[in-house]
Design a protein around this motif. Structure first.
Motif, PDB file in Angstrom:
ATOM      1  N   VAL A   1      19.455  31.139 -21.981  1.00 36.36           N
ATOM      2  CA  VAL A   1      18.653  32.289 -21.597  1.00 36.36           C
ATOM      3  C   VAL A   1      16.915  31.326 -20.850  1.00 36.36           C
ATOM      4  O   VAL A   1      16.309  31.790 -20.343  1.00 36.36           O
ATOM      5  CB  VAL A   1      18.060  32.918 -22.621  1.00 36.36           C
ATOM      6  CG1 VAL A   1      17.205  34.157 -22.329  1.00 36.36           C
ATOM      7  CG2 VAL A   1      19.965  33.533 -23.221  1.00 36.36           C
ATOM      8  N   LEU A   2      16.596  30.559 -21.866  1.00 35.65           N
ATOM      9  CA  LEU A   2      15.240  29.636 -21.896  1.00 35.65           C
ATOM     10  C   LEU A   2      14.993  29.285 -20.126  1.00 35.65           C
ATOM     11  O   LEU A   2      14.548  28.826 -19.368  1.00 35.65           O
ATOM     12  CB  LEU A   2      14.877  28.566 -22.812  1.00 35.65           C
ATOM     13  CG  LEU A   2      14.395  29.537 -23.885  1.00 35.65           C
ATOM     14  CD1 LEU A   2      14.122  28.762 -25.062  1.00 35.65           C
ATOM     15  CD2 LEU A   2      13.516  30.495 -24.164  1.00 35.65           C
ATOM     16  N   ALA A   3      16.653  28.330 -20.116  1.00 30.03           N
ATOM     17  CA  ALA A   3      16.704  27.218 -19.005  1.00 30.03           C
ATOM     18  C   ALA A   3      16.351  28.502 -18.041  1.00 30.03           C
ATOM     19  O   ALA A   3      15.874  27.789 -17.284  1.00 30.03           O
ATOM     20  CB  ALA A   3      17.903  26.246 -19.279  1.00 30.03           C
ATOM     21  N   LEU A   4      17.196  29.112 -17.733  1.00 34.13           N
ATOM     22  CA  LEU A   4      17.278  29.868 -16.720  1.00 34.13           C
ATOM     23  C   LEU A   4      16.122  31.328 -16.368  1.00 34.13           C
ATOM     24  O   LEU A   4      15.779  30.337 -14.990  1.00 34.13           O
ATOM     25  CB  LEU A   4      18.531  31.576 -16.956  1.00 34.13           C
ATOM     26  CG  LEU A   4      18.925  32.359 -15.694  1.00 34.13           C
ATOM     27  CD1 LEU A   4      19.781  31.635 -14.791  1.00 34.13           C
ATOM     28  CD2 LEU A   4      19.787  33.554 -16.429  1.00 34.13           C
ATOM     29  N   THR A   5      15.375  30.874 -17.023  1.00 29.91           N
ATOM     30  CA  THR A   5      13.937  31.401 -16.793  1.00 29.91           C
ATOM     31  C   THR A   5      12.749  30.325 -16.507  1.00 29.91           C
ATOM     32  O   THR A   5      12.699  31.026 -15.262  1.00 29.91           O
ATOM     33  CB  THR A   5      13.501  32.359 -18.554  1.00 29.91           C
ATOM     34  OG1 THR A   5      13.439  31.435 -19.044  1.00 29.91           O
ATOM     35  CG2 THR A   5      13.905  33.524 -19.314  1.00 29.91           C
TER      36      THR A   5
ATOM     37  N   ILE B   1       6.178  35.759 -13.047  1.00 31.64           N
ATOM     38  CA  ILE B   1       5.664  34.755 -14.214  1.00 31.64           C
ATOM     39  C   ILE B   1       5.498  35.367 -15.279  1.00 31.64           C
ATOM     40  O   ILE B   1       5.989  34.682 -16.201  1.00 31.64           O
ATOM     41  CB  ILE B   1       4.820  33.892 -13.728  1.00 31.64           C
ATOM     42  CG1 ILE B   1       4.851  33.017 -12.271  1.00 31.64           C
ATOM     43  CG2 ILE B   1       4.101  33.054 -14.832  1.00 31.64           C
ATOM     44  CD1 ILE B   1       3.486  31.728 -11.503  1.00 31.64           C
ATOM     45  N   GLY B   2       5.428  36.748 -15.044  1.00 28.29           N
ATOM     46  CA  GLY B   2       4.875  37.481 -16.356  1.00 28.29           C
ATOM     47  C   GLY B   2       6.396  38.009 -17.200  1.00 28.29           C
ATOM     48  O   GLY B   2       6.720  37.780 -18.475  1.00 28.29           O
TER      49      GLY B   2
ATOM     50  N   PHE C   1      10.278  36.473 -21.885  1.00 30.81           N
ATOM     51  CA  PHE C   1      11.720  36.560 -21.944  1.00 30.81           C
ATOM     52  C   PHE C   1      11.752  35.378 -22.517  1.00 30.81           C
ATOM     53  O   PHE C   1      12.738  35.846 -23.907  1.00 30.81           O
ATOM     54  CB  PHE C   1      12.130  36.022 -20.770  1.00 30.81           C
ATOM     55  CG  PHE C   1      13.594  36.801 -19.969  1.00 30.81           C
ATOM     56  CD1 PHE C   1      13.217  38.558 -19.977  1.00 30.81           C
ATOM     57  CD2 PHE C   1      15.150  36.865 -20.451  1.00 30.81           C
ATOM     58  CE1 PHE C   1      14.062  39.636 -19.390  1.00 30.81           C
ATOM     59  CE2 PHE C   1      16.284  38.066 -20.402  1.00 30.81           C
ATOM     60  CZ  PHE C   1      15.222  38.953 -19.922  1.00 30.81           C
ATOM     61  N   SER C   2      11.024  34.192 -22.588  1.00 30.10           N
ATOM     62  CA  SER C   2      11.093  32.229 -23.043  1.00 30.10           C
ATOM     63  C   SER C   2      10.439  32.907 -24.088  1.00 30.10           C
ATOM     64  O   SER C   2      11.318  32.463 -25.186  1.00 30.10           O
ATOM     65  CB  SER C   2      10.844  31.214 -22.047  1.00 30.10           C
ATOM     66  OG  SER C   2       9.733  32.103 -21.539  1.00 30.10           O
ATOM     67  N   HIS C   3       9.966  33.429 -24.262  1.00 27.38           N
ATOM     68  CA  HIS C   3       8.687  33.426 -26.065  1.00 27.38           C
ATOM     69  C   HIS C   3       9.270  34.590 -26.319  1.00 27.38           C
ATOM     70  O   HIS C   3       9.486  34.372 -28.581  1.00 27.38           O
ATOM     71  CB  HIS C   3       7.001  33.931 -26.025  1.00 27.38           C
ATOM     72  CG  HIS C   3       6.420  33.326 -25.048  1.00 27.38           C
ATOM     73  ND1 HIS C   3       5.681  32.525 -25.861  1.00 27.38           N
ATOM     74  CD2 HIS C   3       5.976  32.367 -23.666  1.00 27.38           C
ATOM     75  CE1 HIS C   3       5.027  31.235 -25.394  1.00 27.38           C
ATOM     76  NE2 HIS C   3       4.948  30.901 -24.254  1.00 27.38           N
ATOM     77  N   ALA C   4       9.870  35.631 -26.089  1.00 23.31           N
ATOM     78  CA  ALA C   4      10.763  36.775 -27.163  1.00 23.31           C
ATOM     79  C   ALA C   4      11.392  35.878 -27.880  1.00 23.31           C
ATOM     80  O   ALA C   4      12.149  36.442 -29.169  1.00 23.31           O
ATOM     81  CB  ALA C   4      10.628  37.884 -26.425  1.00 23.31           C
ATOM     82  N   PHE C   5      12.275  34.916 -26.640  1.00 27.86           N
ATOM     83  CA  PHE C   5      13.989  34.839 -27.189  1.00 27.86           C
ATOM     84  C   PHE C   5      13.604  33.354 -28.122  1.00 27.86           C
ATOM     85  O   PHE C   5      14.665  33.750 -28.966  1.00 27.86           O
ATOM     86  CB  PHE C   5      14.214  33.707 -26.154  1.00 27.86           C
ATOM     87  CG  PHE C   5      16.149  34.683 -25.621  1.00 27.86           C
ATOM     88  CD1 PHE C   5      15.197  35.649 -24.710  1.00 27.86           C
ATOM     89  CD2 PHE C   5      17.419  34.881 -25.979  1.00 27.86           C
ATOM     90  CE1 PHE C   5      16.090  37.082 -24.301  1.00 27.86           C
ATOM     91  CE2 PHE C   5      17.606  35.814 -25.678  1.00 27.86           C
ATOM     92  CZ  PHE C   5      17.365  37.173 -24.625  1.00 27.86           C
TER      93      PHE C   5
ATOM     94  N   GLY D   1       9.251  24.832 -23.744  1.00 28.93           N
ATOM     95  CA  GLY D   1       8.277  26.139 -23.073  1.00 28.93           C
ATOM     96  C   GLY D   1       7.040  25.573 -22.383  1.00 28.93           C
ATOM     97  O   GLY D   1       7.281  25.716 -21.421  1.00 28.93           O
ATOM     98  N   GLU D   2       6.377  24.078 -23.216  1.00 38.38           N
ATOM     99  CA  GLU D   2       5.747  23.740 -22.162  1.00 38.38           C
ATOM    100  C   GLU D   2       6.328  22.586 -21.208  1.00 38.38           C
ATOM    101  O   GLU D   2       5.205  22.497 -20.304  1.00 38.38           O
ATOM    102  CB  GLU D   2       5.344  22.467 -23.220  1.00 38.38           C
ATOM    103  CG  GLU D   2       3.999  21.966 -23.565  1.00 38.38           C
ATOM    104  CD  GLU D   2       3.358  20.769 -24.321  1.00 38.38           C
ATOM    105  OE1 GLU D   2       1.959  20.064 -24.104  1.00 38.38           O
ATOM    106  OE2 GLU D   2       3.993  21.097 -25.505  1.00 38.38           O
ATOM    107  N   THR D   3       7.223  22.376 -21.362  1.00 33.68           N
ATOM    108  CA  THR D   3       8.204  22.138 -19.544  1.00 33.68           C
ATOM    109  C   THR D   3       8.272  22.632 -18.660  1.00 33.68           C
ATOM    110  O   THR D   3       7.832  22.885 -18.260  1.00 33.68           O
ATOM    111  CB  THR D   3       9.361  21.539 -20.399  1.00 33.68           C
ATOM    112  OG1 THR D   3       8.971  20.368 -21.455  1.00 33.68           O
ATOM    113  CG2 THR D   3       9.813  20.478 -18.875  1.00 33.68           C
ATOM    114  N   LEU D   4       8.256  23.681 -19.436  1.00 34.59           N
ATOM    115  CA  LEU D   4       8.201  25.429 -18.364  1.00 34.59           C
ATOM    116  C   LEU D   4       7.304  25.453 -17.737  1.00 34.59           C
ATOM    117  O   LEU D   4       6.937  25.702 -16.701  1.00 34.59           O
ATOM    118  CB  LEU D   4       9.413  25.950 -19.005  1.00 34.59           C
ATOM    119  CG  LEU D   4      10.706  26.206 -19.073  1.00 34.59           C
ATOM    120  CD1 LEU D   4      11.261  27.481 -19.614  1.00 34.59           C
ATOM    121  CD2 LEU D   4      11.822  26.020 -18.647  1.00 34.59           C
TER     122      LEU D   4
END
Length: 811
Positions: free
Chosen positions: A401-405, A472-473, A478-482, A523-526
Motif C-alpha cells: 500500500v505504501l509502495a503504491l501511494t 500529494i496530500g 495514506f502512507s502515514h496512516a497505514f 517514507g523518507e524515500t517516498l
C-alpha cells in the motif's frame, strides 16, 4: 512644461499616454505583428490596425506573409528586416493617436523607396499634433516649423530651413555637406514614389503557412512528449569523474543504514531488561547498553559527516560541470537553432538555472539517503525474519500500500514537473522581455498588460500546484496512516503469538522497532520521489541539448586553416531559404565575384537579401544550393573559427556587452590580452577616443546593459573600434554609419575608408552617399542581382539605382 504644467506635477501614466514614440532602434516583442501594433493602444479594432499599418507603409509587406497580421516577428523582432521592424514600430506609434509624436531617427533603418513613403506618412501623421523630430539626415526635416541646432547641450541656432540657410551658420554648413540645396530644389518637383511591389520577406517566420491554424501550442506539447526517457544510471554516469567521493559517501551511507537495525535490537533488550528482578545485574546491563548507544552516536556522527561532505561535494561539482557544458552547447549551436521559438531566452535560461539544479535531486546527497534507507530496510527485514517471521509477514503485507501511494505520487509529480516547466519557461520569457525592453514598455504605458500576461502564465502553474497538493496530500495521508494501522495489527497479532509461546516479548519489540524504522525509511524515500521525477525531467531537457549536434560546428578543429587569407570572395549560384521558413526563397541563384582589396556595396529595398548575404559569408547558415568561396575554397571546407577570425562586422544595431568601454573594444580580439594603447589607437580611428577621454572614468566607463548609457552614434563607433581591433582581412559593414550624425559620419566614413585599404569590404547600405566610392555597387531585388557596376556606370543605365539616387539627391 507641457501646456504650462511642470511635467513633474502630472500623473506619469496619463502624461505618457499622450505620447507616440518611434526610436532609432525599434523594439518589437516576441509575438505577432497584430499584437505588436496593439501594444500602442488598448481596445483597437482590426480596421484600426490595418489603417495604422497603411499609414506606416507596412500594409503591403505584411499582406505578403502567409499568415498576414498573425505572422510572428520572432524574439526581439529578429524575424523581420530592419526596415520592416521600423515600419511596424511607426504603426504602433500612430495607432495611439498621440497628441505629441516623438520621432528619434524614425526612418534611419529604411531603404530609400520606403523612406520617402514613410516620410510622407509621418508628415501626414504629424498634422494637428506636436511633433518632435530628432534627425541626422536634414532631408527629413526640411518642412519642420522650427529647426533647433544643439551643440554641447545648448541651443545655438533655431528657425525654419529657409531662415537658417540665410544665416549661413552651423545648420548651413551641415546642409551644404549633405547636399541639401539640391534636394531643396528638387523637393517641389519630386513626387513621392510608392514602394513598387517589393517582395519584403522577413528574415524568418516560424509560423505555420496555413493562415487559420496556430501550431505553436501543439508543437510545445509534442516536443515535451518526444524527449528521450532518461534512466537513473545515465544520470549517475555524469558523476563518474567524482567516483572517489561517491564511493566514500556510499560506504558512509551503508554504515548509517546499519545503525537503526542494530539500535532496534539493543532497544528491545533494554525494554525487556526491566523484567529482571536482580538490581545489580540491571545496573550492569544498563551501563553496557548505554555505552553501546554512545558508540552508535559516535559512529552516526562520523558517518553522517562523511556522507554529507562527500556527496554534497560530488553534487556541486556535477552541477557546475553541467551548467558549463549546457552553456557551451548553447553557444555552439547553429544560428537557425536560435530562430526556433522553443529556444527563447526564457527557455534557455530556465535550463541553466532550474533544470540543472533539479538534476542534483537525483544525484549527490539524495543518493546517500537512498543507499542508507535501502540498507536500513534490507537489514530490518532480515533481523525481523530471524526474530519472528509470522509477525514480519503480517506487517510487510501493508508495505505494498505504501509502495503504491509512492508510485502514484511520483507519476503525478513527473507529469506536473513537465507542465510546470513549460509554464515557467513562458513566464520567464515574458519577464526577460519586459525587463530588457522596459523603456519601450514605459513609453507605451503597457506595464499593466505585461503584468497581466505574466500573471496569466503563472495561473496555469498555480492550478497545477493546487492539483498536485491534493494528490500529494492524499498519498502522504495514506502512507502515514497505514504505519499506525500496521502498529495496531502488529501488537494484536504479537500478543496472540506470545500467548501461544511462538514468540518472546523481546522478539516482538525487535520486529516492531526494526520494521517501524524500516517503514520510516520507506517514507523518507517516498518524499524524495518528487525530486527524482523533477531530476528526470530536467535531465531529459539537458541531454536533448547536449546531444544536439550543430551542422556548422564552430567549436570543432576540423576544416582547413590556410596560412594566408587573401580576401577573394565568390558567391557561386547561391540559393537560400531560412530553415524555419522553407517556403520562401531569399536568394535566387546569386552569382558574384569580389576581388581581394575591393569594396563592394549591396543596395536594394528592405528584405531583398542584403543582410542574408552577409550572414552566409560569416557561415551562420549554409546555402541550400551553390557555394560561397573564400580564395577559391568552399566555405564548408574551411575551419569555422579560422574563417570567422578573418572577418569583422559592424551591424546596423550594434550589440555592446554590460561591461566597460575598454572591455567592449577588447572583445574584438580574444587571442591575446589587448593593451590599452592598442584600444586607444582603434578608438581614435573610429572617432570615439576624444569622447571617451571626456568621460570621468574614461575607458573604465560602464556602458550599461546593451550599451544603454551611450547614444546610438557612440555605440556604433565603439562597434567600429571593436571591428578594427581584429585587423580583419574581410570587413562587413551592415549599415555601419546609419546611426551617426553628419559630423561623425564624415569622420567615421573617413576612418572606414582608411580601414578598408588593403581589405576586402562588403557594405550593406540604404544611404547611397556612403557607397559612391565603392569599386562595385550591386543592386539586389527579390534575392537576385538586378544591376551592378560603379556609381557612374549605374547612373548612365538610368535604371533602379538611378531612381534611388534621384530620390536621395546624391549626384
Amino acid at each position: 512644461t507641457v501646456d504650462g504644467n511642470d511635467i513633474r506635477t502630472l500623473n506619469v501614466q496619463h502624461y505618457r499616454e499622450h505620447f507616440g514614440v518611434v526610436s532609432q532602434e525599434p523594439i518589437l516583442f516576441g509575438t505577432t505583428i497584430n499584437n505588436n501594433i496593439k501594444y500602442g493602444r488598448d481596445s483597437v479594432t482590426d480596421e484600426d490596425i490595418e489603417k495604422a499599418a497603411k499609414e506606416a507603409n507596412a500594409y503591403d509587406f505584411i499582406m505578403e506573409f502567409p499568415r498576414k497580421f498573425n505572422t510572428s516577428v520572432g524574439e526581439k523582432g529578429a524575424q523581420m528586416s530592419g526596415g520592416q521592424k521600423q515600419r511596424i514600430a511607426i504603426a504602433r506609434a500612430l495607432i495611439r493617436n498621440p497628441k505629441i509624436l516623438i520621432l528619434d531617427e524614425a526612418t534611419s533603418a529604411l531603404d530609400t523607396e520606403s523612406e520617402s513613403v514613410v516620410q510622407a506618412a509621418l508628415e501626414k501623421a504629424s498634422k494637428g499634433r506636436t511633433t518632435i523630430v530628432i534627425a541626422h539626415r536634414l532631408s527629413t526635416i526640411l518642412r519642420a516649423d522650427m529647426i533647433v541646432i544643439l551643440k554641447d547641450g545648448m541651443v545655438v541656432e533655431k528657425g525654419t530651413h529657409a531662415e537658417l540657410m540665410e544665416k549661413q551658420g552651423l545648420y548651413y554648413s551641415l546642409a551644404i555637406s549633405q547636399d541639401i540645396k539640391k534636394a531643396d530644389e528638387q523637393m517641389e518637383s519630386m513626387a513621392y514614389s510608392t514602394e513598387k511591389n517589393t517582395s519584403s520577406i522577413p528574415l524568418c517566420s516560424v509560423n505555420s503557412t496555413k493562415p487559420d491554424t496556430d501550431k505553436s501550442e501543439d508543437s510545445i506539447q509534442y516536443k515535451e512528449t518526444s524527449l528521450p526517457e532518461i534512466s537513473l544510471l545515465k544520470i549517475f554516469k555524469l558523476n563518474k569523474s567524482e567516483w572517489p567521493s561517491v564511493v566514500l559517501g556510499t560506504l558512509a551511507s551503508v554504515l548509517n543504514g546499519t545503525v537503526h537495525p542494530v539500535f532496534s535490537i539493543i532497544f528491545a533488550k533494554i525494554v525487556t531488561m526491566f523484567e529482571n528482578d536482580g538490581k545489580a545485574s540491571l545496573k550492569h546491563d544498563a551501563e553496557i547498553y548505554s555505552m553501546i548507544f554512545v558508540i552508535l552516536g559516535i559512529i552516526c556522527f562520523v558517518s553522517y559527516f562523511i556522507q554529507g561532505l562527500f556527496y554534497g561535494r560530488a553534487g556541486e561539482i556535477l552541477t557546475m560541470r553541467l551548467r558549463h557544458l549546457a552553456f557551451k552547447a548553447m553557444l555552439y549551436q547553429d544560428i537557425s537553432w536560435f530562430d526556433d521559438k522553443e529556444n527563447s531566452i526564457g527557455a534557455l535560461t530556465t535550463i541553466l538555472a532550474i533544470d540543472i539544479a533539479q538534476i542534483q535531486g537525483a544525484t549527490g546527497s539524495r543518493v546517500g539517503v537512498l543507499t542508507q534507507n535501502a540498507t536500513n530496510m534490507g537489514l530490518s527485514v532480515i533481523i525481523s525474519f530471524i526474530y519472528g517471521w509470522e509477525m514480519t509477514l503480517l506487517i510487510l503485507s501493508i508495505a505494498p500500500v505504501l509502495a503504491l501511494t509512492g508510485m502514484i505520487e511520483t507519476a503525478a509529480m513527473t507529469g506536473f514537473a513537465n507542465k510546470d516547466k513549460q509554464e515557467l519557461e513562458r513566464a520567464g520569457k515574458i519577464a526577460t522581455e519586459a525587463v530588457e525592453n522596459v523603456r519601450t514598455i514605459v513609453s507605451l504605458t503597457r506595464e499593466k498588460a505585461f503584468e497581466q500576461m505574466y500573471e496569466e502564465t503563472l495561473q496555469t502553474q498555480h492550478r497545477n500546484a493546487l492539483k498536485k497538493a491534493q494528490i500529494i496530500g492524499i498519498c502522504y495521508a495514506f502512507s502515514h496512516a497505514f504505519v499506525y494501522f500496521a502498529y495496531a495489527a502488529g501488537f494484536r497479532f504479537g500478543t496472540h503469538l506470545i500467548k501461544a509461546g511462538r514468540m518472546t516479548p523481546e522478539g516482538m519489540f525487535i520486529v516492531f522497532t526494526a520494521i517501524a524504522y524500516g517503514a520510516m525509511a520507506i517514507g523518507e524515500t517516498l518524499v524524495l520521489a518528487p525530486e527524482y521525477s523533477r531530476a528526470k525531467s530536467g535531465a531529459a531537457h539537458l541531454f536533448a541539448l547536449l546531444e544536439k549536434k550543430p551542422t556548422i560546428d564552430s567549436y570543432g578543429q576540423e576544416g582547413k586553416k590556410p596560412d594566408v587569407c587573401e580576401g577573394n570572395i565568390e558567391f557561386r549560384e547561391v540559393s537560400f531559404f531560412y530553415p524555419c521558413r522553407p517556403d520562401v526563397l531569399i536568394l535566387h541563384d546569386l552569382s558574384l565575384s569580389i576581388e581581394k582589396g575591393k569594396t563592394v556595396a549591396f543596395v536594394g529595398s528592405s528584405g531583398c537579401g542584403k543582410s542574408t548575404s552577409v550572414q552566409l559569408l560569416q557561415r551562420f547558415y549554409d546555402p541550400v544550393k551553390g557555394q560561397v568561396l573564400f580564395d577559391g575554397v568552399d566555405a564548408k571546407e574551411l575551419n569555422v573559427q579560422w574563417l570567422r577570425s578573418q572577418i569583422a562586422i559592424v551591424f546596423q544595431e550594434p550589440v555592446l556587452f554590460n561591461c566597460s568601454i575598454a572591455e567592449n573594444i577588447a572583445y574584438g580580439d580574444n587571442s591575446h590580452v589587448v593593451p590599452l594603447n592598442e584600444i586607444k589607437e582603434v578608438a581614435n580611428a573610429a572617432n570615439i577616443h576624444s569622447f571617451i577621454e571626456g568621460l570621468p572614468e574614461k575607458y573604465d566607463t560602464q556602458v550599461g546593459l546593451k550599451g544603454t548609457q551611450l547614444s546610438g552614434g557612440q555605440k556604433q563607433r565603439l562597434a567600429i573600434a571593436r571591428a578594427l581591433l581584429r585587423k580583419p582581412k574581410i570587413l562587413l559593414l551592415d549599415e555601419a554609419t546609419s546611426a551617426l550624425d553628419n559630423e561623425s559620419e564624415k569622420v567615421v566614413q573617413h576612418a572606414l575608408d582608411k580601414a578598408r585599404k588593403g581589405r576586402t569590404c562588403l557594405m550593406v547600405a540604404h544611404r547611397l552617399s556612403t557607397v559612391q566610392n565603392a569599386d562595385l555597387i550591386v543592386v539586389l531585388h527579390n534575392g537576385k542581382i538586378k544591376e551592378q557596376g560603379t556609381h557612374q556606370e549605374l547612373l548612365k543605365n538610368r535604371d533602379t539605382y538611378f531612381k534611388l539616387v534621384n530620390a536621395q539627391s546624391v549626384q
